[in-house]
Structure formats: C-alpha cells, structure tokens
Design a protein around this motif. Structure first.
Motif, PDB file in Angstrom:
ATOM      1  N   ALA A   3       0.849  -1.197   0.000  1.00 47.64           N
ATOM      2  CA  ALA A   3       0.000   0.000   0.000  1.00 47.64           C
ATOM      3  C   ALA A   3       0.883   1.244   0.000  1.00 47.64           C
ATOM      4  O   ALA A   3       2.006   1.230   0.495  1.00 47.64           O
ATOM      5  N   GLU A   4       0.369   2.310  -0.580  1.00 45.67           N
ATOM      6  CA  GLU A   4       1.081   3.593  -0.598  1.00 45.67           C
ATOM      7  C   GLU A   4       1.292   4.050   0.846  1.00 45.67           C
ATOM      8  O   GLU A   4       0.352   4.102   1.629  1.00 45.67           O
ATOM      9  N   PRO A   5       2.542   4.393   1.233  1.00 40.60           N
ATOM     10  CA  PRO A   5       2.760   4.836   2.612  1.00 40.60           C
ATOM     11  C   PRO A   5       2.101   6.188   2.879  1.00 40.60           C
ATOM     12  O   PRO A   5       1.994   7.027   1.979  1.00 40.60           O
ATOM     13  N   SER A   6       1.695   6.378   4.114  1.00 37.88           N
ATOM     14  CA  SER A   6       1.099   7.652   4.516  1.00 37.88           C
ATOM     15  C   SER A   6       2.193   8.706   4.669  1.00 37.88           C
ATOM     16  O   SER A   6       3.383   8.382   4.759  1.00 37.88           O
ATOM     17  N   ARG A   7       1.784   9.962   4.719  1.00 32.78           N
ATOM     18  CA  ARG A   7       2.738  11.057   4.916  1.00 32.78           C
ATOM     19  C   ARG A   7       3.503  10.859   6.231  1.00 32.78           C
ATOM     20  O   ARG A   7       4.701  11.096   6.307  1.00 32.78           O
TER      21      ARG A   7
END
Length: 156
Positions: A3-7
């Motif tokens: 999954a795309e990492p969070s900020r």
C-alpha cells in the motif's frame, strides 16, 4: 504490491534514515534533506517542498542544500517554465559518499605514516601507527576496488 505509505510513515522513514546518516558523520539537516529527496518519487524537489515535508524553515533548507551541493551529492537545475531552483539527488550518491570516505582513509594513512617517522618505527607509538597506516591502506584499496566493481555492474 504494498500500500502507498502515509505522509506520517514517509516522515518517520526519512527521520530514521537521516539518523543513520547523521550517526555516520553527515550533518543532521543535510541528512534529512538527503532522506527526503531519496523518497521523492522523482528525486527532484524545490526548497519549498523540502521545507514543507521536513517541517523546517527555508534558511535551514538553504544551508543543507548548500552543503550537499558543495560535496556534489545533489545538483541544482531549473526546469523549463519554472523560476524556482530544483534539487536532484545524484544517481550514484552512495558511491560518491563512499568515495569521499575513501579519500579520508588515504589522509589517515599518510598522517599515520608521518607519525611513524616522528616517533620512530621501533617505538611503541611507531608500531601502533604503522599498524594503523597499514590498516587504512588495506581498507582504502579494497574500498576503491568495490566502488569500481559497483560502477562496472551499475553504469549510469
């Protein structure tokens, strides 16, 4: 696919990475800028983007960028249609870092050998300095060969 990492996850990684670089002698703010640029999708960022991501002031970014430009770990460029400077992390930045460290090994060897001449090779200090100089020369030679091998296997 991950999954795309969070900020927040990105920020934590950058700080962790910067901490490792800082522990090995890279100035802290420069290490943070390098970490941020490394995780940038393009490897190119403006000073404003760096300040925003790292939550630091523009002058702090400016100082870090200046230091990284001086050691050629990043480059400055202007993109077509933009009036802002964009900074690009060098493709072979880690080989460049090790090359700089390897130059230091040569200096350590030369300084150690000058100490041998000063104290005498048969003195306890001279023997320790000879061992140090021999060690630095050995590591320098191996490091030089490793960097050559890396570049041969990973041409730009």
């Amino acid at each position: 696919m991950a999954a795309e990492p969070s900020r927040e996850e990105i920020s934590q990684f950058v700080e962790r990475f910067a901490g490792v670089l800082a522990n090995s002698g890279v100035p802290t703010m420069s290490a943070r800028v390098m970490g941020a640029m490394l995780v940038s999708p393009t490897g190119v960022m403006t000073a404003a983007e760096l300040a925003d991501l790292l939550k630091i002031s523009q002058p702090a970014v400016s100082g870090a960028v200046r230091q990284l430009l001086q050691v050629a770990f990043i480059t400055r460029e202007r993109l077509p249609g933009s009036r802002k400077d964009h900074y690009r992390i060098r493709d072979d930045v880690f080989a460049a870092i090790l090359e700089r460290r390897n130059l230091a090994l040569s200096e350590w060897e030369a300084t150690s050998r000058s100490g041998v001449a000063l104290f005498g090779e048969d003195s306890p200090v001279g023997r320790r300095l000879t061992e140090a100089a021999d060690f630095f020369a050995f590591i320098h030679g191996d490091m030089s060969q490793m960097i050559k091998n890396w570049r041969a296997e990973h041409p730009r």
